[in-house]
Design a protein around this motif. Structure first.
Motif, PDB file in Angstrom:
ATOM      1  N   SER A  13      93.137  67.403 -14.481  1.00 37.94           N
ATOM      2  CA  SER A  13      93.926  67.168 -16.247  1.00 37.94           C
ATOM      3  C   SER A  13      94.543  66.464 -16.133  1.00 37.94           C
ATOM      4  O   SER A  13      96.008  65.872 -15.264  1.00 37.94           O
ATOM      5  N   VAL A  14      94.873  65.521 -17.443  1.00 32.29           N
ATOM      6  CA  VAL A  14      96.202  64.174 -17.053  1.00 32.29           C
ATOM      7  C   VAL A  14      97.747  64.728 -17.443  1.00 32.29           C
ATOM      8  O   VAL A  14      98.060  64.529 -16.294  1.00 32.29           O
ATOM      9  N   ALA A  15      96.981  66.096 -17.726  1.00 36.23           N
ATOM     10  CA  ALA A  15      98.190  67.159 -17.933  1.00 36.23           C
ATOM     11  C   ALA A  15      98.925  67.029 -16.440  1.00 36.23           C
ATOM     12  O   ALA A  15      99.949  66.787 -15.960  1.00 36.23           O
ATOM     13  N   THR A  16      98.019  67.600 -15.368  1.00 31.72           N
ATOM     14  CA  THR A  16      98.618  67.925 -13.748  1.00 31.72           C
ATOM     15  C   THR A  16      98.916  66.256 -12.896  1.00 31.72           C
ATOM     16  O   THR A  16      99.796  66.167 -12.007  1.00 31.72           O
ATOM     17  N   LEU A  17      98.443  65.163 -13.569  1.00 33.14           N
ATOM     18  CA  LEU A  17      98.011  64.209 -13.038  1.00 33.14           C
ATOM     19  C   LEU A  17      99.630  64.018 -13.293  1.00 33.14           C
ATOM     20  O   LEU A  17     100.598  62.783 -12.952  1.00 33.14           O
ATOM     21  N   ALA A  18     100.034  63.952 -14.641  1.00 31.42           N
ATOM     22  CA  ALA A  18     101.652  63.442 -15.298  1.00 31.42           C
ATOM     23  C   ALA A  18     102.379  64.296 -14.424  1.00 31.42           C
ATOM     24  O   ALA A  18     104.362  63.676 -13.950  1.00 31.42           O
ATOM     25  N   THR A  19     102.631  65.363 -14.182  1.00 31.56           N
ATOM     26  CA  THR A  19     103.416  65.915 -12.859  1.00 31.56           C
ATOM     27  C   THR A  19     103.159  65.764 -11.825  1.00 31.56           C
ATOM     28  O   THR A  19     104.888  65.327 -11.377  1.00 31.56           O
ATOM     29  N   ALA A  20     102.773  65.085 -11.121  1.00 35.22           N
ATOM     30  CA  ALA A  20     102.518  64.899  -9.820  1.00 35.22           C
ATOM     31  C   ALA A  20     102.883  62.821  -9.654  1.00 35.22           C
ATOM     32  O   ALA A  20     103.909  63.088  -8.905  1.00 35.22           O
ATOM     33  N   LEU A  21     102.850  62.452 -10.501  1.00 40.74           N
ATOM     34  CA  LEU A  21     103.114  61.272 -10.661  1.00 40.74           C
ATOM     35  C   LEU A  21     104.888  61.361 -11.402  1.00 40.74           C
ATOM     36  O   LEU A  21     106.081  60.601 -10.528  1.00 40.74           O
ATOM     37  N   PHE A  22     105.273  62.250 -11.874  1.00 40.33           N
ATOM     38  CA  PHE A  22     106.403  62.971 -11.750  1.00 40.33           C
ATOM     39  C   PHE A  22     107.477  63.376 -11.291  1.00 40.33           C
ATOM     40  O   PHE A  22     108.605  62.576 -10.248  1.00 40.33           O
ATOM     41  N   LYS A  23     106.845  63.994 -10.278  1.00 42.09           N
ATOM     42  CA  LYS A  23     107.494  64.200  -8.905  1.00 42.09           C
ATOM     43  C   LYS A  23     107.901  63.208  -8.101  1.00 42.09           C
ATOM     44  O   LYS A  23     109.086  62.589  -7.352  1.00 42.09           O
TER      45      LYS A  23
END
Length: 236
Positions: A13-23
């Protein structure tokens, strides 16, 4: 792009990718305000090919400009490589269309992986029925010449407040669209795949009555052990 990476990104999901990028300290990679037209039930994934609009100036944007074989909007449609996503900087301005169904159909027939604008499409209902994924802010019937002039192809742009560089990997799901810096795409895809497997486990546990403290995020050894056992039963 790496085909293994493409396959992984098709299933996260885009949400999961957004979290990975946030890290990694990247907080503004989601293209704000865009939604899918006619969700296809699968992610849109591909490298970015860009088109930039500027405000229209009346002496440059009468209807005759479409007779010009070098008009950037038309050239972008005819030069976007197969498997790429055409991303348009329309200045977050949907009072005039970024494109219509004929151009988007042509992009699809040339093998485009999708199209995104932070403006709007005309003939939106027809575009929604196409097989190729498309994302915009809202339907907009006036020709793009009304407010915008297509000015540049395949250079860095802004789209919905997100920076987009040619070749960045674009991922769209049922919610929205995110931009992955090209040099991070492989590792982000692998991390997001792992995150998704764990999140699937968490959802199953929560539906079974489990609380989230110590489970999401995983901070207890017993939850990690339960996940590893569950994963073996799932073959994942």
């Amino acid at each position: 792009m790496n085909e293994a990476t493409r396959e992984m990104l098709m299933n996260v999901s885009v949400a999961t990718l957004a979290t990975a990028l946030f890290k990694r300290g990247l907080r503004h990679q989601v293209i704000q305000g865009v939604r899918p037209l006619g969700w296809k039930g699968r992610n849109m994934v591909g490298p970015a090919f860009t088109l930039r609009y500027i405000p229209a100036r009346e002496d440059r944007n009468d209807i005759s400009v479409f007779r010009n074989a070098d008009h950037p909007q038309r050239v972008a449609i005819e030069s976007c490589p197969e498997g790429h996503v055409l991303v348009m900087d329309s200045r977050k301005q949907a009072d005039a269309a970024s494109a219509g169904d004929i151009l988007i159909t042509r992009l699809m027939m040339r093998g485009g992986a999708g199209v995104v604008t932070d403006g709007g499409f005309r003939d939106a209902a027809t575009i929604a029925g196409l097989e190729m994924p498309a994302y915009h802010t809202r339907p907009s019937s006036p020709t793009n010449l009304t407010n915008n002039e297509a000015i540049a192809i395949n250079e860095p742009i802004a789209c919905g407040d997100a920076p987009v560089f040619p070749g960045d990997i674009i991922v769209g799901d049922a919610d929205c669209v995110i931009v992955l810096p090209a040099h991070l795409a492989d590792e982000l895809a692998a991390e997001a795949k792992e995150m998704t497997v764990y999140e699937d486990f968490v959802v199953e546990q929560v539906k079974g009555g489990a609380g989230i403290i110590g489970l999401y995020p995983c901070t207890k050894d017993e939850n990690r052990e339960a996940f590893e056992a569950w994963r073996k039963t799932q073959g994942r």
